[in-house]
Design a protein around this motif. Sequence first.
Motif, PDB file in Angstrom:
ATOM      1  N   GLY A 191       0.779  -1.227   0.000  1.00  0.00           N
ATOM      2  CA  GLY A 191       0.000   0.000   0.000  1.00  0.00           C
ATOM      3  C   GLY A 191       0.811   1.278   0.000  1.00  0.00           C
ATOM      4  N   VAL A 192       2.113   1.182  -0.251  1.00  0.00           N
ATOM      5  CA  VAL A 192       2.983   2.358  -0.211  1.00  0.00           C
ATOM      6  C   VAL A 192       3.452   2.678  -1.633  1.00  0.00           C
ATOM      7  CG1 VAL A 192       5.107   3.344   0.728  1.00  0.00           C
ATOM      8  CG2 VAL A 192       3.743   1.742   2.106  1.00  0.00           C
ATOM      9  N   ARG A 193       3.260   3.924  -2.034  1.00  0.00           N
ATOM     10  CA  ARG A 193       3.696   4.364  -3.366  1.00  0.00           C
ATOM     11  C   ARG A 193       5.031   5.099  -3.274  1.00  0.00           C
ATOM     12  NH1 ARG A 193       1.551   8.029  -5.875  1.00  0.00           N
ATOM     13  NH2 ARG A 193       0.429   9.075  -4.204  1.00  0.00           N
ATOM     14  N   VAL A 194       5.943   4.785  -4.207  1.00  0.00           N
ATOM     15  CA  VAL A 194       7.238   5.470  -4.302  1.00  0.00           C
ATOM     16  C   VAL A 194       7.401   5.987  -5.721  1.00  0.00           C
ATOM     17  CG1 VAL A 194       9.746   5.251  -4.090  1.00  0.00           C
ATOM     18  CG2 VAL A 194       8.251   3.940  -2.558  1.00  0.00           C
ATOM     19  N   ASN A 195       7.724   7.268  -5.854  1.00  0.00           N
ATOM     20  CA  ASN A 195       7.954   7.896  -7.153  1.00  0.00           C
ATOM     21  C   ASN A 195       9.098   8.895  -7.048  1.00  0.00           C
ATOM     22  OD1 ASN A 195       5.675   6.948  -9.039  1.00  0.00           O
ATOM     23  ND2 ASN A 195       4.532   7.574  -7.216  1.00  0.00           N
ATOM     24  N   THR A 196       9.564   9.362  -8.210  1.00  0.00           N
ATOM     25  CA  THR A 196      10.736  10.237  -8.269  1.00  0.00           C
ATOM     26  C   THR A 196      10.489  11.419  -9.187  1.00  0.00           C
ATOM     27  OG1 THR A 196      12.243   8.375  -7.882  1.00  0.00           O
ATOM     28  CG2 THR A 196      13.193  10.310  -8.936  1.00  0.00           C
ATOM     29  N   VAL A 197      10.990  12.576  -8.798  1.00  0.00           N
ATOM     30  CA  VAL A 197      11.066  13.750  -9.667  1.00  0.00           C
ATOM     31  C   VAL A 197      12.525  13.923 -10.066  1.00  0.00           C
ATOM     32  CG1 VAL A 197      10.555  16.192  -9.963  1.00  0.00           C
ATOM     33  CG2 VAL A 197       9.253  14.847  -8.307  1.00  0.00           C
ATOM     34  N   ALA A 198      12.774  14.129 -11.347  1.00  0.00           N
ATOM     35  CA  ALA A 198      14.140  14.330 -11.839  1.00  0.00           C
ATOM     36  C   ALA A 198      14.264  15.733 -12.424  1.00  0.00           C
ATOM     37  CB  ALA A 198      14.484  13.285 -12.894  1.00  0.00           C
ATOM     38  N   PRO A 199      14.601  16.724 -11.579  1.00  0.00           N
ATOM     39  CA  PRO A 199      14.672  18.097 -12.072  1.00  0.00           C
ATOM     40  C   PRO A 199      15.876  18.326 -12.983  1.00  0.00           C
ATOM     41  CG  PRO A 199      14.526  18.010  -9.663  1.00  0.00           C
ATOM     42  CD  PRO A 199      14.866  16.644 -10.145  1.00  0.00           C
ATOM     43  N   GLY A 200      15.715  19.312 -13.867  1.00  0.00           N
ATOM     44  CA  GLY A 200      16.852  19.883 -14.570  1.00  0.00           C
ATOM     45  C   GLY A 200      17.355  21.067 -13.759  1.00  0.00           C
ATOM     46  N   SER A 212       0.322  13.088  -3.380  1.00  0.00           N
ATOM     47  CA  SER A 212      -1.111  13.247  -3.124  1.00  0.00           C
ATOM     48  C   SER A 212      -1.924  12.088  -3.690  1.00  0.00           C
ATOM     49  CB  SER A 212      -1.609  14.557  -3.754  1.00  0.00           C
ATOM     50  OG  SER A 212      -1.739  14.406  -5.167  1.00  0.00           O
ATOM     51  N   ASP A 213      -3.188  12.050  -3.305  1.00  0.00           N
ATOM     52  CA  ASP A 213      -4.097  11.014  -3.809  1.00  0.00           C
ATOM     53  C   ASP A 213      -4.345  11.148  -5.309  1.00  0.00           C
ATOM     54  OD1 ASP A 213      -4.284  10.062  -1.243  1.00  0.00           O
ATOM     55  OD2 ASP A 213      -6.179  11.081  -0.803  1.00  0.00           O
ATOM     56  N   GLU A 214      -4.064  12.315  -5.868  1.00  0.00           N
ATOM     57  CA  GLU A 214      -4.263  12.528  -7.303  1.00  0.00           C
ATOM     58  C   GLU A 214      -3.354  11.627  -8.134  1.00  0.00           C
ATOM     59  OE1 GLU A 214      -3.440  16.646  -7.684  1.00  0.00           O
ATOM     60  OE2 GLU A 214      -5.292  17.286  -6.716  1.00  0.00           O
ATOM     61  N   ALA A 215      -2.253  11.184  -7.531  1.00  0.00           N
ATOM     62  CA  ALA A 215      -1.290  10.337  -8.243  1.00  0.00           C
ATOM     63  C   ALA A 215      -1.424   8.877  -7.822  1.00  0.00           C
ATOM     64  CB  ALA A 215       0.127  10.835  -7.989  1.00  0.00           C
ATOM     65  N   ALA A 216      -2.624   8.472  -7.461  1.00  0.00           N
ATOM     66  CA  ALA A 216      -2.842   7.129  -6.894  1.00  0.00           C
ATOM     67  C   ALA A 216      -2.341   6.009  -7.785  1.00  0.00           C
ATOM     68  CB  ALA A 216      -4.332   6.933  -6.602  1.00  0.00           C
ATOM     69  N   ASN A 217      -2.337   6.201  -9.102  1.00  0.00           N
ATOM     70  CA  ASN A 217      -1.922   5.128 -10.003  1.00  0.00           C
ATOM     71  C   ASN A 217      -0.484   5.284 -10.493  1.00  0.00           C
ATOM     72  OD1 ASN A 217      -2.865   2.662 -11.184  1.00  0.00           O
ATOM     73  ND2 ASN A 217      -2.762   3.652 -13.184  1.00  0.00           N
ATOM     74  N   LEU A 218       0.234   6.233  -9.956  1.00  0.00           N
ATOM     75  CA  LEU A 218       1.643   6.400 -10.318  1.00  0.00           C
ATOM     76  C   LEU A 218       2.501   5.657  -9.302  1.00  0.00           C
ATOM     77  CD1 LEU A 218       2.025  10.109 -11.505  1.00  0.00           C
ATOM     78  CD2 LEU A 218       2.423   8.047 -12.836  1.00  0.00           C
ATOM     79  N   VAL A 219       3.234   4.683  -9.773  1.00  0.00           N
ATOM     80  CA  VAL A 219       4.101   3.854  -8.932  1.00  0.00           C
ATOM     81  C   VAL A 219       5.409   3.630  -9.693  1.00  0.00           C
ATOM     82  CG1 VAL A 219       4.416   1.611  -7.816  1.00  0.00           C
ATOM     83  CG2 VAL A 219       2.150   2.690  -7.838  1.00  0.00           C
TER      84      VAL A 219
END
Length: 264
Positions: free
Chosen positions: A194-203, A244-251
């Motif tokens: 039940g834990v989501r992990v995602n990454t932002v890769a800034p320039g 946020s919950d808006e990204a519920a399907n991003l894993v």
Amino acid sequence: MEHEHFGRFDGRVAIVTGAASGIGAAVARRLAAEGAEVFVADVDGPASEAVAKGLARARPLTVDVAAPAEVERAFAEVVRRHGRLDAVVHAAGVDDPTAKEWIAEALVADRPPEVTGRLDDTAWERVVRVNLSGTFHVLRAALRVMAPRRSGAVVTIGSSSAFDAPAGYPHYAASKAGAHTLSQSVAKEAIAFGVRVNTVAPGPTETGMAARTPAALRRGFADPRVRPYATPEEIADIALFLASDEAANLVGAVLLANGGRFTV
């Protein structure tokens, strides 16, 4: 300007690493503005106190992410105070100003940079210890808290350098590429709990790190065909979306946020 998503994090508890400056500070401010109880974690204790003091429902924590015991203590403190942890944004990281100077000198002299042969073990290990091992320490601590509760979102801040691998910056590029892959592997494990992990890769982003970038390198990033340097707030908005919950399907996503400099 009032933030359009006010209240997305009402009642939620969050910890932000590297939160005393730059992207981390912008994330902490955004989370507090949107209702979260925010723990402002940074290796610079006085600076984290200064950021926390300006926010509602915020508390400072002095944490070196390269020290696993400190990370575990910080997460335990959050749970002790609130009994839960809903969001983690891991923005702590370091660059190498000396290597940047060598690259800039080569650029001005119109010659290829010579960095790898000059890098000593201390420079290599510092960058990898903070950027890669630090990410592991934070992900591990987050899962230890979140997985038993079957809930939570973790966002790591990577770098577009992981993709374009700039010449003369091997330790930074490798540490961020490793952190991306680490986050993706953990993401595929964590979602079963039940834990989501995602990454932002800034320039290029206007942070204290960028302010220390030599002028010749900064000019190299200036290109009228792409967006200018991002603001920390622009990157923070992406991190908050992922948390946020808006990204519920991003894993396991790695969102490249480099203003159009290149795509992958």
